[in-house]
Design an enzyme around this catalytic site. Structure first.
Site, PDB file in Angstrom:
ATOM      1  N   CYS A 216       0.844  -1.197   0.000  1.00 52.61           N
ATOM      2  CA  CYS A 216       0.000   0.000   0.000  1.00 52.61           C
ATOM      3  C   CYS A 216       0.881   1.249   0.000  1.00 52.61           C
ATOM      4  CB  CYS A 216      -0.925   0.021   1.212  1.00 52.61           C
ATOM      5  SG  CYS A 216      -0.077   0.319   2.770  1.00 52.61           S
TER       6      CYS A 216
ATOM      7  N   CYS B 146       3.245   1.704   2.847  1.00 44.60           N
ATOM      8  CA  CYS B 146       4.536   1.009   2.732  1.00 44.60           C
ATOM      9  C   CYS B 146       5.573   1.953   2.131  1.00 44.60           C
ATOM     10  CB  CYS B 146       4.406  -0.227   1.851  1.00 44.60           C
ATOM     11  SG  CYS B 146       3.259  -1.481   2.447  1.00 44.60           S
TER      12      CYS B 146
ATOM     13  N   ASP C 167       9.985  30.108 -31.157  1.00 40.57           N
ATOM     14  CA  ASP C 167      11.157  30.594 -31.889  1.00 40.57           C
ATOM     15  C   ASP C 167      10.872  30.360 -33.375  1.00 40.57           C
ATOM     16  OD1 ASP C 167      13.938  31.332 -32.389  1.00 40.57           O
ATOM     17  OD2 ASP C 167      14.189  29.209 -32.869  1.00 40.57           O
TER      18      ASP C 167
ATOM     19  N   ASP D  41      14.690  25.117 -30.192  1.00 42.19           N
ATOM     20  CA  ASP D  41      15.429  23.937 -30.640  1.00 42.19           C
ATOM     21  C   ASP D  41      16.312  23.347 -29.546  1.00 42.19           C
ATOM     22  OD1 ASP D  41      17.590  25.629 -30.466  1.00 42.19           O
ATOM     23  OD2 ASP D  41      17.863  25.841 -32.627  1.00 42.19           O
TER      24      ASP D  41
ATOM     25  N   ASP E 279      18.410  28.340 -27.847  1.00 41.57           N
ATOM     26  CA  ASP E 279      17.255  28.869 -27.127  1.00 41.57           C
ATOM     27  C   ASP E 279      17.264  28.480 -25.650  1.00 41.57           C
ATOM     28  OD1 ASP E 279      16.003  30.113 -29.361  1.00 41.57           O
ATOM     29  OD2 ASP E 279      15.394  28.151 -30.065  1.00 41.57           O
TER      30      ASP E 279
END
Length: 696
Positions: free
Chosen positions: A3, A6, A398, A590, A594
């Site tokens: 669960c 745990c 861009d 890219d 950038d």
């Protein structure tokens, strides 16, 4: 792990271990991300600590686990049914005498309690050793109390009715819930399994003039590999001979096979559909694109979303709080009505409580959402970026290489009456031969196509984003943007209105002519921006072009706002301007020049370069370079976050309503067990509905 408690227990113990700086254990993916100082603690020691809690760091066979759970459910269900037949007043008279025997029922209950449910006891004991408690603690307490009370009735130590059938039914229902949950959890991670299955096992390598089949682990960079039609590409590589079409849909999401010939890159895990080729291995092992994708998807699925913080805090206090409520319930009912109702209602409180639903709410939806995205070539770095993408209100593109193809070509050559077309192009191409600017390469390529011989240039100088200058045959030429010159021909304005970039060639102030260059929009650009507009998300263009050119391109693409004449280092300032206006900004670039703008944005979206998808500055990476993926990624993020919120809401409501209901005596222990068993399954099931999200 059984669960969410745990996972919380393991995380808590690891975090207070000297040398461990952070630990994040994910219940849904059954993986842990741990940062530690190797000078203070070793990975082996960390594994030992986890083992001391009763958990294993060795991967287990999931199918085997599911089969064991199913077998235990069948056994406990059959035993519980036999006990119910022998004990329910309405039908017990039809049961054989053996089934009506309390001693026989005790034997059945003992097998269920201490064999079928043994894992619950082991988990509880290991947690208590570390001063922690989990959901197994609640199950063990509730069913053990019922078992001991029933055994005491059997041996005549107390008066009353035994509840062997109740204890066994509770365990059977809990095991059923665990089995259904395990099966559903397996379905949430199907995407990552499919990616792993894409990895080929062998490659046909050419060594010493002979072809040999080698395990993929033995392939080295530089090896030449023969690939026949229908075979999987074993590693990332470059085609050295032959031509074919490659089905890359399983990696990039692009359904149409891509034509490949000498010099083209191919991706490991994709399928060669037609021709026979020989490729040279460029990336192997963990460096391949597929390996990077698998790693990024696994990291995203193991991460934690900010929205989960409240659920994590509640889960940490959940079990102790439920224990206190159960004690209070027992005390209240014992004082008012006696021992038996007090015991049954306290057991119902212990059994109804379910922290698992809280723990599964976020990670299961995250696993499905990021898996769906990966199938379409969209890599989301982590849950935090997914949550930010949900809030995006403005996308900035861009221009070069992102909104456009990134391959500008010469479209117009307009010479003055002092030079010819060829003279103008030859002079410009000779000057630009020394420049690395993308526009320069377009002019050089145009010169090469017309077979013009390049002229020698001396005194070459780059004019920082505005152009170049140099001397040819003792004459100094300047080639650059119109802004370099006090006056330019009217052709410049005409060409710029068409969205073309114009460069001017001059000797001093004397204009020799202009050359127009255009970088065409990607085929998907206009439709992608239209989809964003329909999603009520604003768009902007950012470019180094002049305002006239920028306006023309923005108009063609359907973008209403643009930032023109922006140098690479100033792109981040444009992002901050939008943020100051209250926009949540996604920047699409890219991933190379950038990077500052991608980092400045609330979330960066990078177009993957070549076969390298490990772009640190971006929160989302588009492997397929398809602009349609941007509105899809934002739509997926909204669907995923909506699912997470729904899951958390019902998980909270379930516990807030049903725990008090059990305390007030409105739920029997068996009904409580059924509700608890199916609460987690319902959360996982709701997450699986994400697979119905429209992906096109």
């Amino acid at each position: 792990m059984h669960c969410a408690s745990c996972a919380a227990t393991i995380s808590k113990v690891l975090r207070r271990t000297p040398g461990v700086s952070s630990a994040n254990v994910n219940y849904a993916t059954e993986k842990a991300q741990i940062k530690f100082d190797s000078t203070q603690i070793t990975l082996e020691k960390i594994s030992q600590i986890i083992s001391s809690l009763g958990y294993s760091t060795t991967p287990e066979d999931k199918d085997r686990q599911i089969n064991i759970l199913f077998m235990k459910f069948i056994i406990s269900a059959v035993f519980a049914s036999l006990a119910l037949w022998g004990s329910l007043p309405a039908i017990s008279s039809t049961a054989p005498a053996l089934l009506q025997s309390l001693y026989f029922q005790l034997v059945l209950a003992t097998l269920v309690q201490f064999w079928v449910a043994w894992d619950f006891y082991r988990s509880t004991w290991n947690s208590l050793k570390h001063r922690a408690a989990n959901m197994d603690t609640l199950i063990v307490l509730g069913t053990t109390v019922a078992y001991i009370y029933s055994a005491a009735v059997t041996f005549g130590l107390v008066r009353g009715e035994p509840y062997f059938d109740t204890g066994m039914t509770i365990i059977a229902l809990i095991i059923l819930g665990k089995w259904l949950e395990a099966r559903a959890k397996g379905k949430t991670s199907e995407a990552i399994k499919k990616l792993i299955q894409l990895q080929p096992k062998t490659a046909r390598v050419i060594r010493n003039g002979q072809e040999v089949d080698l395990p993929i682990s033995e392939v080295q960079v530089g090896d030449q590999i023969r690939l026949r039609p229908g075979e999987k590409v074993p590693v990332d590589g470059k085609v050295v001979s032959g031509e074919t079409s490659i089905d890359e849909s399983m990696v990039t999401g692009e359904s149409i096979p891509v034509y490949k010939h000498t010099g083209d890159l191919v991706i490991g895990g994709t399928i060669n559909t037609s021709g026979a080729i020989i490729l040279s291995a460029t990336k192997v092992g963990s460096a391949t694109m597929l390996a990077q994708i698998i790693k990024l998807v696994e990291q995203a699925q193991a991460s934690r979303a900010p929205i989960q913080k409240l659920a994590d805090v509640i889960s940490g206090y959940f079990v102790p709080a439920v224990l206190m409520i159960a004690v209070a319930t027992f005390a209240g009912w014992y004082i008012s009505t006696g021992y038996l109702p007090a015991m049954l209602n306290a057991i119902a409180v212990l059994i109804i409580a379910c922290p698992c639903a809280l723990g599964l709410a976020t990670p299961t939806a995250l696993v499905v959402g990021t898996g769906l995205a990966a199938q379409k070539g969209i890599l989301i770095k982590d849950a935090e970026n997914l949550e930010i993408a949900y809030k995006v209100s403005h996308v900035v593109f861009d221009k070069t290489g992102t909104l456009t193809e990134g391959k500008p070509v010469v479209t117009d050559i307009v010479p003055s009456n002092q030079v010819t077309n060829n003279d103008l192009l030859r002079l410009a191409a000779s000057l630009d031969a020394n420049s690395e600017h993308p526009l320069a390469s377009a002019i050089v390529a145009a010169g090469a196509k017309t077979a013009l011989k390049s002229l020698p240039v001396t005194g070459f100088k780059n004019l920082a984003g505005r152009g170049v200058e140099g001397t040819i045959s003792k004459i100094k030429y300047t080639l650059g943007t119109p802004s370099l010159f006090p006056s330019v021909p009217s052709d410049v304005a005409r060409l710029e209105k068409q969205g073309k970039t114009v460069v001017v060639l001059a000797i001093g102030k004397k204009i020799l002519g202009v050359i127009a260059i255009a970088d065409t929009l990607r085929p998907t650009a206009t439709d992608a921006i239209s989809q964003l507009t329909r999603q009520k998300i604003g768009t902007s263009l950012i470019t180094g072009d002049n305002p006239t050119t920028a306006a023309a391109i923005a108009k063609i693409a359907g973008i209403t706002r643009f930032f023109a004449q922006v140098r690479p280092q100033d792109k981040a300032a444009a992002i901050k301007q939008l943020q100051s206006e209250g926009q949540i900004v996604a920047m699409v670039g890219d991933g190379i020049n950038d990077a500052p703008a991608l980092s400045a944005a609330n979330i960066g979206i990078a177009m993957a370069s070549g076969t390298d998808v490990a772009i640190e500055a971006a929160g989302i990476t588009l492997v397929n370079k398809d602009l349609h993926s941007i509105p899809l990624a934002l739509r997926l993020s909204r669907s995923t976050l909506r699912t997470i919120k729904t899951n958390l809401f019902w998980a909270f409501i379930y516990n807030v309503i049903l725990i008090p209901a059990a305390a007030m005596g409105l739920l029997s222990p068996i009904l409580a067990a059924g509700a608890m068993a199916f609460s987690s399954v319902s959360v996982v099931g709701n997450s699986l509905l994400l697979k119905r999200t429209r992906l096109s």
